[in-house]
Scaffold this motif. Structure first.
Motif, mmCIF file in Angstrom:
data_model
loop_
_atom_site.group_PDB
_atom_site.id
_atom_site.type_symbol
_atom_site.label_atom_id
_atom_site.label_comp_id
_atom_site.label_asym_id
_atom_site.label_seq_id
_atom_site.Cartn_x
_atom_site.Cartn_y
_atom_site.Cartn_z
ATOM 1 N N ASP A 42 5.329 1.321 -10.781
ATOM 2 C CA ASP A 42 4.892 -0.073 -10.918
ATOM 3 C C ASP A 42 3.779 -0.435 -9.941
ATOM 4 O OD1 ASP A 42 6.836 -0.537 -12.887
ATOM 5 O OD2 ASP A 42 8.361 -0.990 -11.377
ATOM 6 N N LEU A 43 3.470 0.444 -9.011
ATOM 7 C CA LEU A 43 2.470 0.132 -7.996
ATOM 8 C C LEU A 43 1.069 0.125 -8.598
ATOM 9 C CD1 LEU A 43 3.840 2.310 -5.060
ATOM 10 C CD2 LEU A 43 3.703 -0.189 -5.081
ATOM 11 N N GLU A 44 0.321 -0.956 -8.350
ATOM 12 C CA GLU A 44 -1.081 -1.014 -8.741
ATOM 13 C C GLU A 44 -1.976 -0.473 -7.641
ATOM 14 O OE1 GLU A 44 -2.503 -4.765 -10.078
ATOM 15 O OE2 GLU A 44 -1.167 -4.847 -11.806
ATOM 16 N N THR A 45 -1.555 -0.642 -6.390
ATOM 17 C CA THR A 45 -2.280 -0.092 -5.249
ATOM 18 C C THR A 45 -1.281 0.677 -4.394
ATOM 19 O OG1 THR A 45 -1.934 -2.114 -3.942
ATOM 20 C CG2 THR A 45 -3.946 -1.982 -5.272
ATOM 21 N N PRO A 46 -1.748 1.640 -3.611
ATOM 22 C CA PRO A 46 -0.821 2.505 -2.872
ATOM 23 C C PRO A 46 0.017 1.754 -1.839
ATOM 24 C CG PRO A 46 -3.021 3.469 -2.971
ATOM 25 C CD PRO A 46 -3.149 2.069 -3.460
ATOM 26 N N ASP A 47 1.261 2.160 -1.748
ATOM 27 C CA ASP A 47 2.178 1.662 -0.716
ATOM 28 C C ASP A 47 2.155 2.664 0.424
ATOM 29 O OD1 ASP A 47 4.280 0.583 0.751
ATOM 30 O OD2 ASP A 47 5.805 1.575 -0.484
ATOM 31 N N THR A 48 1.136 2.572 1.261
ATOM 32 C CA THR A 48 0.892 3.574 2.305
ATOM 33 C C THR A 48 1.133 2.976 3.678
ATOM 34 O OG1 THR A 48 -0.823 4.591 0.920
ATOM 35 C CG2 THR A 48 -0.811 5.170 3.253
ATOM 36 N N ILE A 49 1.838 3.700 4.521
ATOM 37 C CA ILE A 49 2.061 3.270 5.901
ATOM 38 C C ILE A 49 0.813 3.570 6.715
ATOM 39 C CG2 ILE A 49 3.458 3.551 7.976
ATOM 40 C CD1 ILE A 49 5.754 4.495 6.170
ATOM 41 N N GLN A 50 0.201 2.527 7.255
ATOM 42 C CA GLN A 50 -0.963 2.681 8.120
ATOM 43 C C GLN A 50 -0.546 2.378 9.554
ATOM 44 O OE1 GLN A 50 -3.795 -0.044 6.515
ATOM 45 N NE2 GLN A 50 -3.913 0.971 4.524
ATOM 46 N N THR A 51 -1.128 3.084 10.489
ATOM 47 C CA THR A 51 -0.779 2.883 11.893
ATOM 48 C C THR A 51 -2.029 2.626 12.718
ATOM 49 O OG1 THR A 51 -0.981 5.213 12.575
ATOM 50 C CG2 THR A 51 1.124 4.516 11.612
ATOM 51 N N GLU A 52 -1.843 1.843 13.770
ATOM 52 C CA GLU A 52 -2.907 1.575 14.737
ATOM 53 C C GLU A 52 -2.317 1.662 16.138
ATOM 54 O OE1 GLU A 52 -5.716 -2.127 16.191
ATOM 55 O OE2 GLU A 52 -4.914 -2.158 14.148
ATOM 56 N N PRO A 53 -2.716 2.671 16.944
ATOM 57 C CA PRO A 53 -3.695 3.714 16.640
ATOM 58 C C PRO A 53 -3.206 4.668 15.549
ATOM 59 C CG PRO A 53 -2.523 4.235 18.660
ATOM 60 C CD PRO A 53 -2.084 2.856 18.268
ATOM 61 N N VAL A 54 -4.120 5.434 15.010
ATOM 62 C CA VAL A 54 -3.777 6.355 13.927
ATOM 63 C C VAL A 54 -2.954 7.516 14.479
ATOM 64 C CG1 VAL A 54 -4.701 7.924 12.193
ATOM 65 C CG2 VAL A 54 -5.835 5.737 12.634
ATOM 66 N N VAL A 55 -1.780 7.706 13.890
ATOM 67 C CA VAL A 55 -0.935 8.856 14.229
ATOM 68 C C VAL A 55 -0.418 9.457 12.924
ATOM 69 C CG1 VAL A 55 -0.225 7.928 16.467
ATOM 70 C CG2 VAL A 55 1.149 7.447 14.446
ATOM 71 N N PRO A 56 -0.085 10.742 12.902
ATOM 72 C CA PRO A 56 0.429 11.351 11.674
ATOM 73 C C PRO A 56 1.795 10.763 11.300
ATOM 74 C CG PRO A 56 -0.286 13.023 13.254
ATOM 75 C CD PRO A 56 -0.253 11.725 13.989
ATOM 76 N N VAL A 57 1.992 10.491 10.012
ATOM 77 C CA VAL A 57 3.274 10.041 9.479
ATOM 78 C C VAL A 57 3.719 11.055 8.425
ATOM 79 C CG1 VAL A 57 4.541 8.214 8.284
ATOM 80 C CG2 VAL A 57 2.670 7.611 9.860
ATOM 81 N N ARG A 58 4.846 11.686 8.652
ATOM 82 C CA ARG A 58 5.367 12.675 7.699
ATOM 83 C C ARG A 58 6.469 12.035 6.867
ATOM 84 N NH1 ARG A 58 9.512 16.363 7.429
ATOM 85 N NH2 ARG A 58 10.171 16.083 9.590
ATOM 86 N N LEU A 59 6.344 12.102 5.549
ATOM 87 C CA LEU A 59 7.333 11.519 4.648
ATOM 88 C C LEU A 59 8.344 12.564 4.203
ATOM 89 C CD1 LEU A 59 5.077 9.292 2.341
ATOM 90 C CD2 LEU A 59 6.267 8.641 4.440
ATOM 91 N N TYR A 60 9.573 12.113 3.992
ATOM 92 C CA TYR A 60 10.622 12.975 3.439
ATOM 93 C C TYR A 60 11.604 12.091 2.664
ATOM 94 C CZ TYR A 60 13.866 11.365 7.088
ATOM 95 O OH TYR A 60 14.675 10.598 7.884
ATOM 96 N N MET A 61 12.476 12.716 1.909
ATOM 97 C CA MET A 61 13.476 12.012 1.110
ATOM 98 C C MET A 61 14.841 12.215 1.749
ATOM 99 S SD MET A 61 13.225 10.346 -1.948
ATOM 100 C CE MET A 61 12.119 11.257 -3.016
ATOM 101 N N ASP A 62 15.567 11.100 2.003
ATOM 102 C CA ASP A 62 16.888 11.237 2.611
ATOM 103 C C ASP A 62 17.950 11.487 1.534
ATOM 104 O OD1 ASP A 62 17.543 8.805 1.447
ATOM 105 O OD2 ASP A 62 17.673 7.683 3.319
ATOM 106 N N THR A 63 19.206 11.575 1.957
ATOM 107 C CA THR A 63 20.281 11.934 1.028
ATOM 108 C C THR A 63 20.595 10.835 0.029
ATOM 109 O OG1 THR A 63 21.937 11.200 2.647
ATOM 110 C CG2 THR A 63 21.333 13.525 2.667
ATOM 111 N N PHE A 64 20.097 9.612 0.259
ATOM 112 C CA PHE A 64 20.318 8.508 -0.669
ATOM 113 C C PHE A 64 19.136 8.308 -1.614
ATOM 114 C CE2 PHE A 64 22.719 7.535 3.209
ATOM 115 C CZ PHE A 64 24.002 7.418 2.688
ATOM 116 N N GLY A 65 18.133 9.192 -1.517
ATOM 117 C CA GLY A 65 16.969 9.075 -2.381
ATOM 118 C C GLY A 65 15.924 8.095 -1.896
#
Length: 268
Positions: free
Chosen positions: A32-55
């Motif tokens: 349903d997303l029209e634009t990305p749901d992206t986590i942005q950080t300031e200052p910029v740091v790497p964000v690693r995504l994963y899926m937990d046991t509840f989905g």
């Protein structure tokens, strides 16, 4: 319907601090997303995504010493319909529940079923099984708790919310979930966005919201003990046994919240 949603959350960290984030919408809403749901950080740091046991979609990062700000701003489509009502949905016998559902009958950190079981059966034991019984639980929790942000306490359990008679949306959800579990109705905690769409606007600052779902008729159904009415525009972010499993952020070290803003608004 198109909804703009997002957040800006800041923390002050005296030292590099690992964090877990649960700030993305659930995978079932990704289409349903029209634009990305992206986590942005300031200052910029790497964000690693994963899926937990509840989905749920979760993120990991290490916040540097100093201030870090997390933000997102996206547009999502919604059908614009209130929460579906299915009064014909049946309650299943415990032995017929799927394996991935039966765990939502068990007690958890904030859902102390052992302390509310007698009350649940005394109060609701004669109500019709299924949807009507869940609605009776919702009516009870809605009337039992007085809402107020000044009543917020991160350690309050369902039993304590029942005895104190006050709380915020998570306390309504915990009490209703616990009573449902006592009555052998699987119930899980939900968190996400819920704007003032189709209802009078509130003067209170926008926040993330908590509600719950029950398993009836072979699927999950949404109930909201705080508002006790079908609402428009829910954007589900995460589900779990209780608030422990769906914390927006978890930090492993000192981190002082220095800014918090949530946006949820209908677009033309």
């Amino acid at each position: 319907m198109r909804i703009r949603a997002g957040y800006e959350i800041s923390y002050d960290c005296p030292a590099p601090t690992p964090m877990l984030l649960m700030l993305n919408v659930r995978p079932e809403r990704a289409a349903d997303l029209e634009t990305p749901d992206t986590i942005q950080t300031e200052p910029v740091v790497p964000v690693r995504l994963y899926m937990d046991t509840f989905g749920n979609v979760c993120g990991r990062l290490v916040a540097p010493a100093g201030r870090i700000t997390l933000r997102s701003d996206f547009v999502i489509r919604d059908d614009g319909e209130p929460d579906p009502q299915r009064p014909e949905a049946v309650q299943h016998a415990v032995e017929d529940l799927p394996d991935h559902v039966v765990e939502y009958l068990l007690p958890s950190r904030y859902c102390d079923t052992e302390l509310l079981s007698d009350l649940a059966w005394r109060t609701f034991g004669d109500t019709p099984l299924g949807w009507a019984r869940v609605q009776a639980v919702v009516d009870y929790a809605h009337a039992r708790i007085a809402f107020g942000y000044q009543h917020a306490r991160a350690t309050r359990t369902a039993h304590e919310a029942h005895e104190e008679g006050c709380g915020v949306c998570r306390d309504y959800a915990h009490l209703a979930i616990t009573l449902c579990r006592c009555l052998n109705i699987p119930a899980r905690y939900c968190t996400g966005y819920l704007g003032d769409i189709g209802v009078p606007a509130s003067d209170a600052p926008m926040d993330f919201s908590a509600w719950f779902q029950v398993w009836l008729g072979g699927t999950w159904h949404t109930f909201d003990a705080r508002h006790n009415r079908p609402r428009i525009g829910r954007i589900l972010m995460a589900v779990g046994r209780d608030a422990t499993d769906v914390a927006i952020t978890t930090h492993f070290g000192p981190a002082a919240l220095s800014g918090f803003k949530v946006v949820t608004e209908e677009l033309p």
